[in-house]
Motif scaffolding. Structure first.
Motif, PDB file in Angstrom:
ATOM      1  N   VAL A  51      13.858 -13.050  -3.510  1.00  0.00           N
ATOM      2  CA  VAL A  51      12.687 -13.251  -2.646  1.00  0.00           C
ATOM      3  C   VAL A  51      11.436 -13.350  -3.501  1.00  0.00           C
ATOM      4  O   VAL A  51      11.429 -12.966  -4.665  1.00  0.00           O
ATOM      5  N   GLU A  52      10.387 -13.849  -2.896  1.00  0.00           N
ATOM      6  CA  GLU A  52       9.086 -13.854  -3.542  1.00  0.00           C
ATOM      7  C   GLU A  52       8.586 -12.404  -3.631  1.00  0.00           C
ATOM      8  O   GLU A  52       8.673 -11.656  -2.658  1.00  0.00           O
ATOM      9  N   ARG A  53       8.084 -12.028  -4.779  1.00  0.00           N
ATOM     10  CA  ARG A  53       7.631 -10.651  -4.989  1.00  0.00           C
ATOM     11  C   ARG A  53       6.518 -10.274  -4.019  1.00  0.00           C
ATOM     12  O   ARG A  53       6.528  -9.185  -3.446  1.00  0.00           O
ATOM     13  N   ASP A  54       5.541 -11.159  -3.825  1.00  0.00           N
ATOM     14  CA  ASP A  54       4.429 -10.865  -2.912  1.00  0.00           C
ATOM     15  C   ASP A  54       4.938 -10.666  -1.484  1.00  0.00           C
ATOM     16  O   ASP A  54       4.456  -9.790  -0.768  1.00  0.00           O
ATOM     17  N   TRP A  55       5.898 -11.493  -1.077  1.00  0.00           N
ATOM     18  CA  TRP A  55       6.496 -11.344   0.253  1.00  0.00           C
ATOM     19  C   TRP A  55       7.145  -9.972   0.371  1.00  0.00           C
ATOM     20  O   TRP A  55       7.006  -9.292   1.394  1.00  0.00           O
ATOM     21  N   LEU A  56       7.861  -9.556  -0.678  1.00  0.00           N
ATOM     22  CA  LEU A  56       8.555  -8.272  -0.658  1.00  0.00           C
ATOM     23  C   LEU A  56       7.568  -7.121  -0.525  1.00  0.00           C
ATOM     24  O   LEU A  56       7.787  -6.194   0.268  1.00  0.00           O
ATOM     25  N   VAL A  57       6.487  -7.171  -1.270  1.00  0.00           N
ATOM     26  CA  VAL A  57       5.471  -6.122  -1.176  1.00  0.00           C
ATOM     27  C   VAL A  57       4.944  -6.039   0.256  1.00  0.00           C
ATOM     28  O   VAL A  57       4.837  -4.949   0.831  1.00  0.00           O
ATOM     29  N   GLN A  58       4.627  -7.189   0.842  1.00  0.00           N
ATOM     30  CA  GLN A  58       4.132  -7.202   2.229  1.00  0.00           C
ATOM     31  C   GLN A  58       5.180  -6.678   3.204  1.00  0.00           C
ATOM     32  O   GLN A  58       4.863  -5.933   4.136  1.00  0.00           O
ATOM     33  N   ARG A  59       6.417  -7.067   2.997  1.00  0.00           N
ATOM     34  CA  ARG A  59       7.513  -6.649   3.879  1.00  0.00           C
ATOM     35  C   ARG A  59       7.716  -5.136   3.822  1.00  0.00           C
ATOM     36  O   ARG A  59       7.868  -4.483   4.851  1.00  0.00           O
ATOM     37  N   LEU A  64       7.317   0.063   6.306  1.00  0.00           N
ATOM     38  CA  LEU A  64       7.134   1.503   6.127  1.00  0.00           C
ATOM     39  C   LEU A  64       5.755   1.998   6.547  1.00  0.00           C
ATOM     40  O   LEU A  64       5.488   3.196   6.515  1.00  0.00           O
ATOM     41  N   LYS A  65       4.874   1.067   6.897  1.00  0.00           N
ATOM     42  CA  LYS A  65       3.502   1.406   7.277  1.00  0.00           C
ATOM     43  C   LYS A  65       2.823   2.168   6.144  1.00  0.00           C
ATOM     44  O   LYS A  65       2.221   3.228   6.328  1.00  0.00           O
ATOM     45  N   ILE A  66       2.943   1.605   4.946  1.00  0.00           N
ATOM     46  CA  ILE A  66       2.327   2.175   3.751  1.00  0.00           C
ATOM     47  C   ILE A  66       1.337   1.162   3.194  1.00  0.00           C
ATOM     48  O   ILE A  66       1.337  -0.001   3.598  1.00  0.00           O
ATOM     49  N   THR A  67       0.512   1.604   2.265  1.00  0.00           N
ATOM     50  CA  THR A  67      -0.461   0.686   1.678  1.00  0.00           C
ATOM     51  C   THR A  67       0.252  -0.329   0.793  1.00  0.00           C
ATOM     52  O   THR A  67       1.362  -0.092   0.304  1.00  0.00           O
ATOM     53  N   GLU A  68      -0.425  -1.429   0.581  1.00  0.00           N
ATOM     54  CA  GLU A  68       0.107  -2.460  -0.299  1.00  0.00           C
ATOM     55  C   GLU A  68       0.300  -1.923  -1.719  1.00  0.00           C
ATOM     56  O   GLU A  68       1.277  -2.255  -2.387  1.00  0.00           O
ATOM     57  N   SER A  69      -0.619  -1.068  -2.168  1.00  0.00           N
ATOM     58  CA  SER A  69      -0.485  -0.529  -3.522  1.00  0.00           C
ATOM     59  C   SER A  69       0.734   0.393  -3.634  1.00  0.00           C
ATOM     60  O   SER A  69       1.435   0.370  -4.651  1.00  0.00           O
ATOM     61  N   THR A  70       1.027   1.161  -2.594  1.00  0.00           N
ATOM     62  CA  THR A  70       2.218   2.008  -2.617  1.00  0.00           C
ATOM     63  C   THR A  70       3.472   1.150  -2.585  1.00  0.00           C
ATOM     64  O   THR A  70       4.458   1.437  -3.283  1.00  0.00           O
ATOM     65  N   ALA A  71       3.449   0.085  -1.807  1.00  0.00           N
ATOM     66  CA  ALA A  71       4.589  -0.833  -1.764  1.00  0.00           C
ATOM     67  C   ALA A  71       4.778  -1.506  -3.125  1.00  0.00           C
ATOM     68  O   ALA A  71       5.920  -1.672  -3.590  1.00  0.00           O
TER      69      ALA A  71
END
Length: 146
Positions: A51-59, A64-71
């Protein structure tokens, strides 16, 4: 003492979630995996293994309802553990060890689910699934508007 059926609300749903998650956490502890890492592996596995890394971070952040930085930290950890690989810029792929680990976690989860859902009629599970999917959809819509 007779048992009464509680009304469905966030507390009842939350108690069921935390009780079943505690069982899953035992599986994860045996594998040395965090819950967030397992969700990350699932997202990649469920989408073909690359998968695209950015997509994975957003997913992961959204699920998990966590911040993007935590993801992002979770994706980085999972990569550092060699469960994911970055074969090309901007993508991540499940490694063989990541796939094997995810399969082991899945097997443990299936065993838990088999015990917890044993004897519950399929019709009841289908209704519960529809209700919970609708509640999730509505909550996500409210969060998007917030």
């Amino acid at each position: 003492m007779p048992t009464t059926t509680p009304p469905v609300n966030g507390q009842v749903i939350g108690l069921a979630h935390y009780a079943s998650r505690a069982l899953l956490e035992a599986v994860l502890a045996r594998t040395g995996t965090t819950f967030n890492q397992s969700v990350t592996l699932r997202a990649v596995s469920d989408n073909g293994g690359t998968v695209e890394r950015d997509w994975l971070v957003q997913r992961v952040a959204g699920a998990l309802k966590i911040t993007e930085s935590t993801a992002t930290e979770t994706v980085d950890e999972t990569t550092e553990l060699k469960l994911l690989d970055a074969p090309t810029a901007g993508q991540v792929t499940l490694t063989e060890s990541g796939r094997e680990l995810f399969e082991a976690i899945q097997a443990g989860g299936r065993e838990i689910a088999a015990r917890l859902y044993a004897g519950i009629p399929a019709e009841d599970l289908a209704v519960a699934g529809r209700v919970l999917a609708l509640v999730t959809e509505r909550a996500n819509a409210e969060l998007a508007d917030a």
